[in-house]
Design a protein around this motif. Structure first.
Motif, PDB file in Angstrom:
ATOM      1  N   ASN A   1       0.817  -1.215   0.000  1.00  0.00           N
ATOM      2  CA  ASN A   1       0.000   0.000   0.000  1.00  0.00           C
ATOM      3  C   ASN A   1       0.847   1.259   0.000  1.00  0.00           C
ATOM      4  O   ASN A   1       0.452   2.269  -0.581  1.00  0.00           O
ATOM      5  N   GLY A   2       1.984   1.242   0.688  1.00  0.00           N
ATOM      6  CA  GLY A   2       2.844   2.411   0.765  1.00  0.00           C
ATOM      7  C   GLY A   2       3.688   2.600  -0.481  1.00  0.00           C
ATOM      8  O   GLY A   2       3.597   3.614  -1.164  1.00  0.00           O
ATOM      9  N   LEU A   3       4.519   1.600  -0.804  1.00  0.00           N
ATOM     10  CA  LEU A   3       5.430   1.734  -1.945  1.00  0.00           C
ATOM     11  C   LEU A   3       4.762   1.413  -3.265  1.00  0.00           C
ATOM     12  O   LEU A   3       5.123   1.972  -4.290  1.00  0.00           O
ATOM     13  N   GLY A   4       3.792   0.507  -3.241  1.00  0.00           N
ATOM     14  CA  GLY A   4       3.095   0.161  -4.477  1.00  0.00           C
ATOM     15  C   GLY A   4       3.563  -1.136  -5.114  1.00  0.00           C
ATOM     16  O   GLY A   4       3.266  -1.388  -6.284  1.00  0.00           O
ATOM     17  N   LEU A   5       4.285  -1.980  -4.358  1.00  0.00           N
ATOM     18  CA  LEU A   5       4.690  -3.270  -4.898  1.00  0.00           C
ATOM     19  C   LEU A   5       3.484  -4.202  -4.951  1.00  0.00           C
ATOM     20  O   LEU A   5       2.495  -4.005  -4.243  1.00  0.00           O
ATOM     21  N   SER A   6       3.573  -5.212  -5.782  1.00  0.00           N
ATOM     22  CA  SER A   6       2.519  -6.226  -5.900  1.00  0.00           C
ATOM     23  C   SER A   6       2.864  -7.422  -5.025  1.00  0.00           C
ATOM     24  O   SER A   6       4.037  -7.716  -4.794  1.00  0.00           O
ATOM     25  N   VAL A   7       1.834  -8.131  -4.579  1.00  0.00           N
ATOM     26  CA  VAL A   7       2.058  -9.401  -3.897  1.00  0.00           C
ATOM     27  C   VAL A   7       2.343 -10.435  -4.975  1.00  0.00           C
ATOM     28  O   VAL A   7       1.510 -10.707  -5.833  1.00  0.00           O
ATOM     29  N   VAL A   8       3.558 -10.976  -4.951  1.00  0.00           N
ATOM     30  CA  VAL A   8       3.989 -11.975  -5.922  1.00  0.00           C
ATOM     31  C   VAL A   8       3.490 -13.353  -5.490  1.00  0.00           C
ATOM     32  O   VAL A   8       3.044 -14.153  -6.299  1.00  0.00           O
ATOM     33  N   TRP A   9       3.569 -13.614  -4.191  1.00  0.00           N
ATOM     34  CA  TRP A   9       3.128 -14.893  -3.646  1.00  0.00           C
ATOM     35  C   TRP A   9       2.966 -14.754  -2.156  1.00  0.00           C
ATOM     36  O   TRP A   9       3.625 -13.940  -1.519  1.00  0.00           O
ATOM     37  N   ARG A  10       2.082 -15.565  -1.595  1.00  0.00           N
ATOM     38  CA  ARG A  10       1.839 -15.542  -0.161  1.00  0.00           C
ATOM     39  C   ARG A  10       1.606 -16.979   0.295  1.00  0.00           C
ATOM     40  O   ARG A  10       0.999 -17.768  -0.400  1.00  0.00           O
ATOM     41  N   HIS A  11       2.114 -17.287   1.472  1.00  0.00           N
ATOM     42  CA  HIS A  11       1.861 -18.585   2.096  1.00  0.00           C
ATOM     43  C   HIS A  11       1.512 -18.310   3.548  1.00  0.00           C
ATOM     44  O   HIS A  11       2.297 -17.702   4.270  1.00  0.00           O
ATOM     45  N   ASP A  12       0.310 -18.746   3.969  1.00  0.00           N
ATOM     46  CA  ASP A  12      -0.034 -18.504   5.370  1.00  0.00           C
ATOM     47  C   ASP A  12       0.500 -19.651   6.226  1.00  0.00           C
ATOM     48  O   ASP A  12       1.080 -20.595   5.722  1.00  0.00           O
ATOM     49  N   ALA A  13       0.315 -19.546   7.499  1.00  0.00           N
ATOM     50  CA  ALA A  13       0.927 -20.490   8.434  1.00  0.00           C
ATOM     51  C   ALA A  13       0.046 -21.687   8.741  1.00  0.00           C
ATOM     52  O   ALA A  13       0.211 -22.326   9.759  1.00  0.00           O
ATOM     53  N   THR A  14      -0.894 -22.020   7.854  1.00  0.00           N
ATOM     54  CA  THR A  14      -1.714 -23.208   8.069  1.00  0.00           C
ATOM     55  C   THR A  14      -1.559 -24.145   6.879  1.00  0.00           C
ATOM     56  O   THR A  14      -1.314 -23.705   5.753  1.00  0.00           O
ATOM     57  N   ASP A  15      -1.703 -25.434   7.126  1.00  0.00           N
ATOM     58  CA  ASP A  15      -1.630 -26.403   6.036  1.00  0.00           C
ATOM     59  C   ASP A  15      -3.033 -26.647   5.472  1.00  0.00           C
ATOM     60  O   ASP A  15      -3.995 -25.995   5.872  1.00  0.00           O
ATOM     61  N   GLU A  16      -3.166 -27.628   4.555  1.00  0.00           N
ATOM     62  CA  GLU A  16      -4.457 -27.891   3.921  1.00  0.00           C
ATOM     63  C   GLU A  16      -5.529 -28.285   4.930  1.00  0.00           C
ATOM     64  O   GLU A  16      -6.715 -28.062   4.708  1.00  0.00           O
TER      65      GLU A  16
ATOM     66  N   GLN B   1      13.119  12.977  -9.158  1.00  0.00           N
ATOM     67  CA  GLN B   1      12.805  13.400  -7.799  1.00  0.00           C
ATOM     68  C   GLN B   1      11.950  12.378  -7.056  1.00  0.00           C
ATOM     69  O   GLN B   1      11.156  11.661  -7.666  1.00  0.00           O
ATOM     70  N   VAL B   2      12.107  12.347  -5.748  1.00  0.00           N
ATOM     71  CA  VAL B   2      11.291  11.480  -4.903  1.00  0.00           C
ATOM     72  C   VAL B   2       9.997  12.235  -4.611  1.00  0.00           C
ATOM     73  O   VAL B   2      10.027  13.289  -3.972  1.00  0.00           O
ATOM     74  N   PRO B   3       8.866  11.716  -5.068  1.00  0.00           N
ATOM     75  CA  PRO B   3       7.611  12.419  -4.821  1.00  0.00           C
ATOM     76  C   PRO B   3       7.285  12.470  -3.323  1.00  0.00           C
ATOM     77  O   PRO B   3       7.308  11.443  -2.640  1.00  0.00           O
ATOM     78  N   GLU B   4       6.992  13.658  -2.817  1.00  0.00           N
ATOM     79  CA  GLU B   4       6.629  13.795  -1.407  1.00  0.00           C
ATOM     80  C   GLU B   4       5.373  12.994  -1.080  1.00  0.00           C
ATOM     81  O   GLU B   4       5.219  12.507   0.035  1.00  0.00           O
ATOM     82  N   GLU B   5       4.466  12.841  -2.075  1.00  0.00           N
ATOM     83  CA  GLU B   5       3.262  12.043  -1.857  1.00  0.00           C
ATOM     84  C   GLU B   5       3.628  10.590  -1.570  1.00  0.00           C
ATOM     85  O   GLU B   5       2.959   9.919  -0.777  1.00  0.00           O
ATOM     86  N   LEU B   6       4.684  10.088  -2.219  1.00  0.00           N
ATOM     87  CA  LEU B   6       5.123   8.719  -1.987  1.00  0.00           C
ATOM     88  C   LEU B   6       5.682   8.567  -0.577  1.00  0.00           C
ATOM     89  O   LEU B   6       5.349   7.616   0.135  1.00  0.00           O
TER      90      LEU B   6
ATOM     91  N   ALA C   1       4.961  10.417   1.994  1.00  0.00           N
ATOM     92  CA  ALA C   1       3.823  10.544   2.906  1.00  0.00           C
ATOM     93  C   ALA C   1       3.024   9.244   2.956  1.00  0.00           C
ATOM     94  O   ALA C   1       2.602   8.802   4.031  1.00  0.00           O
ATOM     95  N   ARG C   2       2.838   8.598   1.801  1.00  0.00           N
ATOM     96  CA  ARG C   2       2.093   7.339   1.762  1.00  0.00           C
ATOM     97  C   ARG C   2       2.848   6.244   2.517  1.00  0.00           C
ATOM     98  O   ARG C   2       2.249   5.447   3.245  1.00  0.00           O
ATOM     99  N   LEU C   3       4.178   6.204   2.362  1.00  0.00           N
ATOM    100  CA  LEU C   3       4.983   5.232   3.111  1.00  0.00           C
ATOM    101  C   LEU C   3       4.839   5.453   4.613  1.00  0.00           C
ATOM    102  O   LEU C   3       4.700   4.502   5.383  1.00  0.00           O
ATOM    103  N   GLU C   4       4.842   6.725   5.035  1.00  0.00           N
ATOM    104  CA  GLU C   4       4.681   7.042   6.457  1.00  0.00           C
ATOM    105  C   GLU C   4       3.279   6.678   6.940  1.00  0.00           C
ATOM    106  O   GLU C   4       3.116   6.171   8.051  1.00  0.00           O
TER     107      GLU C   4
END
Length: 142
Positions: free
Chosen positions: A27-42, A90-95, A97-100
């Protein structure tokens, strides 16, 4: 087999809280979720660890954040553990601020180079992201 300049790079780090890390990096930097694994099995039982991989589509790198609730590893970043992104502008101040707004903290760097050429923001685990105004070529001096 030889190492290629196009080899994919994974930077792996422990995280105290993957939800907080995701807010910052996605949400802050704008990266995408490439993959996720939660801590539970099937079967819905607790698994070994949870992880979150974030990056940019088609990039040759991604960031992996890992948390094992049964045996958590406390992140121990130093002021020199940096992930530097060369913006070539330039580093956008909006970026910043969003990271913060999403859990980051703007901090001065002990290295004056990064204060002159970029903005440093700590993520929720204390690792530092530098948004550099310079571009990158095959020479770090460009």
């Amino acid at each position: 087999m030889q190492l290629s300049a196009r080899a994919h790079i994974r930077v792996a780090r422990p995280s105290r809280d993957l939800r907080a890390a995701e807010r910052f990096w996605r949400n802050g930097l704008g990266l995408s979720v490439v993959w996720r694994h939660d801590a539970t099995d099937e079967a819905g039982e607790p698994g070994e660890h949870a992880l979150l991989m974030v990056g940019l589509p088609d990039a040759d790198w991604h960031l992996e954040l890992v948390h094992d609730a049964a045996a958590p590893v406390e992140p121990r970043p130093t002021e020199e553990d940096l992930l530097v992104i060369y913006l070539d502008g330039q580093v956008p101040e909006e970026l910043v601020a969003r990271l913060e707004e999403h859990g980051g903290k703007r901090v001065p760097s002990p290295n004056p180079y990064w204060n002159e050429w970029g903005v440093t923001v700590e993520d929720p685990d204390g690792y530092r992201l530098v948004l550099c105004v310079r571009g990158w070529s095959n020479s770090p001096e460009s």
